[in-house]
Design an enzyme around this catalytic site. Sequence first.
Site, PDB file in Angstrom:
ATOM      1  N   ARG A  58      11.361 -12.617  -7.995  1.00  0.00           N
ATOM      2  CA  ARG A  58      12.535 -13.428  -7.676  1.00  0.00           C
ATOM      3  C   ARG A  58      12.336 -14.321  -6.452  1.00  0.00           C
ATOM      4  O   ARG A  58      13.119 -15.236  -6.212  1.00  0.00           O
ATOM      5  CB  ARG A  58      13.786 -12.548  -7.568  1.00  0.00           C
ATOM      6  N   GLU A  95       9.967   3.590  -2.360  1.00  0.00           N
ATOM      7  CA  GLU A  95      10.802   4.781  -2.203  1.00  0.00           C
ATOM      8  C   GLU A  95      10.060   6.013  -2.743  1.00  0.00           C
ATOM      9  O   GLU A  95      10.016   7.052  -2.101  1.00  0.00           O
ATOM     10  CB  GLU A  95      12.095   4.541  -2.988  1.00  0.00           C
TER      11      GLU A  95
HETATM   12  P1  AMP Z   1      12.170  -4.121  -0.089  1.00  0.00           P
HETATM   13  O1  AMP Z   1      12.837  -2.784  -0.134  1.00  0.00           O
HETATM   14  O2  AMP Z   1      12.701  -4.978   1.052  1.00  0.00           O
HETATM   15  O3  AMP Z   1      10.682  -4.009  -0.070  1.00  0.00           O
HETATM   16  O4  AMP Z   1      12.597  -4.878  -1.427  1.00  0.00           O
HETATM   17  C1  AMP Z   1      11.807  -4.781  -2.541  1.00  0.00           C
HETATM   18  C2  AMP Z   1      12.008  -5.937  -3.494  1.00  0.00           C
HETATM   19  O5  AMP Z   1      13.048  -5.577  -4.380  1.00  0.00           O
HETATM   20  C3  AMP Z   1      12.340  -7.277  -2.889  1.00  0.00           C
HETATM   21  O6  AMP Z   1      11.469  -8.243  -3.471  1.00  0.00           O
HETATM   22  C4  AMP Z   1      13.771  -7.537  -3.278  1.00  0.00           C
HETATM   23  O7  AMP Z   1      13.887  -8.842  -3.812  1.00  0.00           O
HETATM   24  C5  AMP Z   1      14.074  -6.525  -4.360  1.00  0.00           C
HETATM   25  N1  AMP Z   1      15.329  -5.798  -4.136  1.00  0.00           N
HETATM   26  C6  AMP Z   1      15.499  -4.689  -3.392  1.00  0.00           C
HETATM   27  N2  AMP Z   1      16.746  -4.271  -3.430  1.00  0.00           N
HETATM   28  C7  AMP Z   1      17.431  -5.135  -4.207  1.00  0.00           C
HETATM   29  C8  AMP Z   1      18.790  -5.250  -4.628  1.00  0.00           C
HETATM   30  N3  AMP Z   1      19.727  -4.382  -4.248  1.00  0.00           N
HETATM   31  N4  AMP Z   1      19.116  -6.277  -5.434  1.00  0.00           N
HETATM   32  C9  AMP Z   1      18.183  -7.171  -5.844  1.00  0.00           C
HETATM   33  N5  AMP Z   1      16.890  -7.112  -5.491  1.00  0.00           N
HETATM   34  C10 AMP Z   1      16.522  -6.109  -4.676  1.00  0.00           C
END
Ligand code: AMP
Length: 170
Positions: A58, A95
């Site tokens: 995205r 996670e």
């Molecule tokens: P992160 O935990 O910051 O490493 O996020 C991991 C990836 O998942 C990122 O590229 C975000 O775009 C996506 N992501 C994480 N949480 C969400 C959420 N609640 N809604 C949409 N995309 C998410």
Amino acid sequence: MDFNTYIRDITDFPKEGIVFKDITPLLKDAKALKEVTNALFELIGNQRIDKVVGMESRGFFFAPLLASKLEAGFVPVRKAGKLPYKTISEVYTLEYGEDVLEMHEDAIAKGERILIHDDVLATGGTAKAVCKLVEKMGGEIVQCNFLIELGFLNGRGKLQGYEVKSLLQY
Ligand code: AMP
């Protein structure tokens, strides 16, 4: 324009307990798409950028649009095994378990000024891994730029030392 009204919460996607921020209503509206791209661009200010790095998948929506406005190049970061040429990689923690992100080994030249963009900053693990890839190649990170920041997950904490900007905070 209130961009929040174009973001849809999808509960328990892609798994139970996650509230997914669906930005497709924002993408499909011509006026909202244009205005949100301009607003993301304004977060950067007058800083010179050579390359915009966007992460699968995205991050690919806005990173090339920003690159075009900045008159910069676009570099994709992808999951392991997707890029066709020689890559450098970075393992990062999810996670549960680990994942690998890759970038082409000739994507960034030493000393280039880099903007990192993704749609959502959640825990910050993905963005941190991308920062490491950029720095391995000698790039200078000017800003980590996000459409949405999930403040309660404190992704900013993982990105200490970098300029972090987000358009919408939850
Ligand atoms: P992160 O935990 O910051 O490493 O996020 C991991 C990836 O998942 C990122 O590229 C975000 O775009 C996506 N992501 C994480 N949480 C969400 C959420 N609640 N809604 C949409 N995309 C998410």
